[in-house]
Design a protein around this motif. Structure first.
Motif, short mmCIF file in Angstrom:
data_model
loop_
_atom_site.label_atom_id
_atom_site.label_comp_id
_atom_site.label_asym_id
_atom_site.label_seq_id
_atom_site.Cartn_x
_atom_site.Cartn_y
_atom_site.Cartn_z
N VAL A 99 16.12 -21.02 11.08
CA VAL A 99 16.78 -21.23 12.36
C VAL A 99 17.90 -20.21 12.58
CG1 VAL A 99 16.26 -23.70 12.33
CG2 VAL A 99 18.45 -22.88 11.43
N VAL A 100 18.25 -20.05 13.85
CA VAL A 100 19.43 -19.28 14.23
C VAL A 100 20.53 -20.29 14.53
CG1 VAL A 100 20.39 -17.58 15.82
CG2 VAL A 100 17.95 -17.52 15.26
N ALA A 101 21.69 -20.12 13.91
CA ALA A 101 22.79 -21.06 14.09
C ALA A 101 24.09 -20.32 14.38
CB ALA A 101 22.96 -21.94 12.86
N ALA A 150 28.85 -20.00 5.35
CA ALA A 150 30.30 -19.81 5.22
C ALA A 150 30.78 -18.53 5.89
CB ALA A 150 30.70 -19.81 3.75
N LYS A 151 29.87 -17.73 6.42
CA LYS A 151 30.24 -16.40 6.92
C LYS A 151 30.49 -16.34 8.42
CE LYS A 151 27.77 -14.59 3.00
NZ LYS A 151 26.52 -14.03 2.46
N VAL A 152 30.30 -17.47 9.10
CA VAL A 152 30.62 -17.50 10.52
C VAL A 152 31.88 -18.36 10.73
CG1 VAL A 152 28.35 -17.09 11.53
CG2 VAL A 152 28.91 -19.38 10.71
N PRO A 153 32.73 -17.99 11.65
CA PRO A 153 32.66 -16.85 12.57
C PRO A 153 33.43 -15.63 12.11
CG PRO A 153 34.38 -18.31 13.29
CD PRO A 153 33.83 -18.90 12.01
N ASP A 154 34.05 -15.67 10.92
CA ASP A 154 34.95 -14.60 10.52
C ASP A 154 34.24 -13.30 10.16
OD1 ASP A 154 37.09 -16.37 10.79
OD2 ASP A 154 36.82 -17.12 8.77
N ILE A 155 33.07 -13.40 9.52
CA ILE A 155 32.37 -12.21 9.04
C ILE A 155 31.23 -11.82 9.96
CG2 ILE A 155 31.07 -11.25 7.10
CD1 ILE A 155 32.68 -13.11 5.27
N VAL A 156 30.49 -12.81 10.46
CA VAL A 156 29.38 -12.56 11.38
C VAL A 156 29.47 -13.53 12.55
CG1 VAL A 156 27.83 -11.64 9.59
CG2 VAL A 156 27.84 -14.11 10.08
N ASP A 157 28.68 -13.25 13.58
CA ASP A 157 28.67 -14.10 14.78
C ASP A 157 27.71 -15.26 14.68
OD1 ASP A 157 30.44 -12.26 16.23
OD2 ASP A 157 28.72 -10.92 16.21
N CYS A 158 26.61 -15.05 13.95
CA CYS A 158 25.62 -16.10 13.78
C CYS A 158 24.87 -15.88 12.48
CB CYS A 158 24.65 -16.16 14.97
SG CYS A 158 23.50 -14.78 15.07
N ILE A 159 24.10 -16.86 12.10
CA ILE A 159 23.31 -16.75 10.87
C ILE A 159 21.86 -17.12 11.15
CG2 ILE A 159 25.29 -17.26 9.39
CD1 ILE A 159 24.05 -20.08 8.96
N VAL A 160 20.99 -16.63 10.29
CA VAL A 160 19.60 -17.10 10.24
C VAL A 160 19.44 -17.71 8.86
CG1 VAL A 160 17.19 -16.40 10.16
CG2 VAL A 160 18.69 -15.45 11.91
N ASP A 161 19.17 -19.01 8.84
CA ASP A 161 19.16 -19.72 7.56
C ASP A 161 18.03 -20.73 7.53
OD1 ASP A 161 20.04 -20.21 5.03
OD2 ASP A 161 21.91 -21.20 5.59
N ALA A 171 27.26 -30.06 8.82
CA ALA A 171 28.45 -30.28 8.00
C ALA A 171 29.32 -29.03 7.94
CB ALA A 171 28.04 -30.70 6.60
N ALA A 172 28.69 -27.86 8.10
CA ALA A 172 29.43 -26.60 8.09
C ALA A 172 29.98 -26.24 9.47
CB ALA A 172 28.53 -25.48 7.57
N GLY A 173 29.79 -27.14 10.43
CA GLY A 173 30.31 -26.90 11.77
C GLY A 173 29.48 -25.96 12.61
N LEU A 174 28.17 -25.96 12.36
CA LEU A 174 27.26 -25.07 13.07
C LEU A 174 26.29 -25.86 13.94
CD1 LEU A 174 26.38 -22.64 10.15
CD2 LEU A 174 28.15 -22.36 11.88
N LYS A 175 25.73 -25.19 14.93
CA LYS A 175 24.67 -25.76 15.75
C LYS A 175 23.50 -24.80 15.80
CE LYS A 175 26.49 -23.97 20.16
NZ LYS A 175 27.01 -24.34 21.51
N ILE A 176 22.30 -25.35 15.87
CA ILE A 176 21.07 -24.55 15.90
C ILE A 176 20.76 -24.19 17.35
CG2 ILE A 176 18.59 -24.60 15.46
CD1 ILE A 176 19.24 -26.56 13.13
N ILE A 177 20.49 -22.91 17.60
CA ILE A 177 20.17 -22.48 18.96
C ILE A 177 18.73 -21.98 19.08
CG2 ILE A 177 22.55 -22.00 19.59
CD1 ILE A 177 21.94 -19.02 19.21
#
Length: 291
Positions: A99-101, A150-161, A171-177
C-alpha cells in the motif's frame, strides 16, 4: 528429485506448520540452520532462505520449487511458473497488501494528489518505481531497510509498505491512500524444471498435499444418526461442501448422516441438530480435503 526452497522470516513458522500438517515434516539441526531435509522420495534438498531472494534463485534454476510472496515475484520481475496461491500468511489466511500510506493528517487522499518529486521510502523500490511511473508521477524513491513507517513525515512524504491488517500503519499515525498489489503466498517453479514431466508431476503431488491441508483448515466432519421421520429436518440444518452423505442403518433403524461443516458454526449447529432429532452426534477433526 526436487530442490526446494522455503521462506525464512515472517512466513517461516506458518510454512513449517503447513508442511508438518501435510506430512512433509521439515527437519533441521536448529532454528538458525539454513539447510534442512524432508523424508520424501520427491524431495532431494531443502533450503530455508529469505523470501526476497527466492524468486531469483528459482528463476535461475538453483532450485526447482519454492514458496514466496507474489510481492517478491513482482519486485524482482523473476520469470517463474506460478503453480498457484497458497492462502496463508503469518497471521491469517488473507492476502497481504502493498500500500501507499501518508500521515493521517495529510491532505492527500489519493495517489493522484501527490506532488511531482514526492519522496517515497519502500522496501520494494522496483515495484514502487513502476507504480508511480504508471501514475505519471515523478517520485524520488528511497530504499528502506526496515522501520519504513518511522520515516514519515520528517524524512519522506509517503511510504510504500506491506500490511496484513493495517493495524501497524494506523498505530504509526498513517492512512492508506492506495493499494498497489494484493499478495498471496505462492508456490513457484523454475520454468525448465516445470517442463520436465517427472518433476512437474512431483510438484503437483506436493501441491495437492499442501492445498489439501489449507482446504481442511477451519472445517470439521460431523457424523450423526437420525430417525427416518426427522431426516429432512436434520438435512435442512446441514451446510455441506456438496451434499450430505446419507446411509440407511441396519434393519430400518434410521439413517447415518455425515458432512463437512465450518468449525466456526459448530457451537450453534450441534445443539440445533440435537433439537431436530439427531442422536449420536460426533465431531471429528480433518487433516486434509482433496477435491
Amino acid at each position: 528429485m526436487l530442490k526446494l526452497v522455503l521462506p525464512k522470516g515472517s512466513l517461516e513458522k506458518a510454512t513449517l506448520e503447513l508442511f508438518e500438517a501435510a506430512d512433509l515434516r521439515v527437519r533441521r539441526d536448529s532454528v538458525v540452520t539454513y539447510r534442512a531435509d524432508i523424508v520424501d522420495p520427491r524431495i532431494d534438498e531443502v533450503r530455508i532462505l529469505r523470501p526476497q531472494e527466492i524468486p531469483c534463485y528459482v528463476a535461475e534454476g538453483l532450485f526447482d520449487l519454492g514458496i514466496t510472496g507474489r510481492d517478491w515475484v513482482e519486485e524482482t520481475a523473476s520469470e517463474v511458473v506460478s503453480l498457484g496461491e497458497l492462502h496463508y500468511s503469518k497471521a491469517t489466511d488473507n492476502p497481504v497488501r502493498i500500500v501507499v500510506a501518508v500521515p493521517a493528517d495529510s491532505p492527500y487522499e489519493h495517489v493522484a494528489d501527490l506532488p511531482q518529486g514526492v519522496r517515497v521510502s519502500s522496501e520494494y523500490p522496483q515495484l514502487t518505481r513502476r507504480f508511480f511511473e504508471e501514475k505519471g508521477i515523478d517520485a524520488d524513491i528511497r530504499l528502506s531497510y526496515g522501520a519504513t513507517e518511522a520515516k514519515v513525515p520528517d524524512i519522506v512524504d509517503c511510504i510504500v509498505d506491506i500490511t496484513e491488517t493495517g493495524r501497524a500503519l494506523r498505530a504509526a499515525g498513517l492512512k492508506i491512500i492506495d493499494t498497489i498489489l494484493l499478495s498471496y503466498t505462492e508456490l513457484i517453479a523454475n520454468p525448465a524444471s516445470y517442463g520436465d514431466p517427472d518433476k512437474q508431476h512431483a510438484m503437483r503431488q506436493l501441491q495437492t498435499l499442501l492445498e489439501g491441508v489449507l482446504e481442511a483448515r477451519g472445517k470439521v466432519l460431523v457424523k450423526l444418526n437420525v430417525k427416518a421421520e426427522q431426516l429432512d429436518r436434520v438435512i435442512d440444518l446441514l451446510p455441506a461442501m456438496k451434499s450430505p452423505t446419507v446411509n440407511e442403518l441396519y434393519a430400518g433403524a434410521g439413517y447415518a448422516v455425515e458432512t463437512v461443516v465450518p468449525k466456526a458454526t459448530i457451537n450453534v449447529l450441534i445443539p440445533a441438530l440435537r433439537d431436530a432429532g439427531a442422536t449420536d452426534i460426533i465431531e471429528l477433526p480433518i487433516s486434509k480435503i482433496v477435491h
